[in-house]
Design an enzyme around this catalytic site. Sequence first.
Site, PDB file in Angstrom:
ATOM      1  CB  CYS A  66      -0.983  -0.027   1.172  1.00 41.31           C
ATOM      2  SG  CYS A  66      -0.240   0.055   2.803  1.00 41.31           S
TER       3      CYS A  66
HETATM    4  C1  RB5 Z   1      -3.255   5.762   0.767  1.00 37.99           C
HETATM    5  O1  RB5 Z   1      -4.643   5.738   0.715  1.00 37.99           O
HETATM    6  C2  RB5 Z   1      -2.740   5.098   2.015  1.00 37.99           C
HETATM    7  O2  RB5 Z   1      -3.502   5.476   3.112  1.00 37.99           O
HETATM    8  C3  RB5 Z   1      -2.726   3.589   1.894  1.00 37.99           C
HETATM    9  O3  RB5 Z   1      -2.230   3.175   0.674  1.00 37.99           O
HETATM   10  C4  RB5 Z   1      -1.804   2.931   2.899  1.00 37.99           C
HETATM   11  O4  RB5 Z   1      -0.579   3.604   2.946  1.00 37.99           O
HETATM   12  C5  RB5 Z   1      -2.302   2.709   4.239  1.00 37.99           C
HETATM   13  O5  RB5 Z   1      -1.541   2.246   5.112  1.00 37.99           O
END
Ligand code: RB5
Length: 149
Positions: A66
């Site tokens: 993420c």
């Molecule tokens: C981006 O929306 C971010 O919040 C997500 O990709 C992640 O980093 C969450 O931990």
Amino acid sequence: MRIGIAADHGGFDLKLQLSEALKAKGYEVKDFGAYTLVEGDDYPDFVIPLAEAVSKGEVNRGIAICGSGVGACIAANKVPNVRAGLIGDSYSAHQGVEDDNMNMLCLGGRVTGYALSLELAQIFLSANFNETERFKRRLEKITQLEKKY
Ligand code: RB5
């Protein structure tokens, strides 16, 4: 080795790059999405199915991405039998497997660049659990905790 990979919008581009590179290196890569870039999509929608596949042994290891890697790591570790680590250095990429039997690598698509991410993935995928008594003893304590809840 059969591996799974998943990412939200924050890791979408890195997932594509890593998938292609790992396939070229001979890994069988199953993609758990996201399959299209949708800003604002939710990492649990992709990371949890991957973590469940790791838990059931449908894939040998998982890579979850993420933006920071934090959310992916939190979600993955809620699934029994999953031992996910948010990794940004080579030592932890292999030591986490050798000592802690880490079976999911979490990366921050906005933190760790492609070249380092590929190195970390290869180190993670090449490492093996060191089945010594103290490492197994510690993991058994975590297994007992999973059973408690
Ligand atoms: C981006 O929306 C971010 O919040 C997500 O990709 C992640 O980093 C969450 O931990």
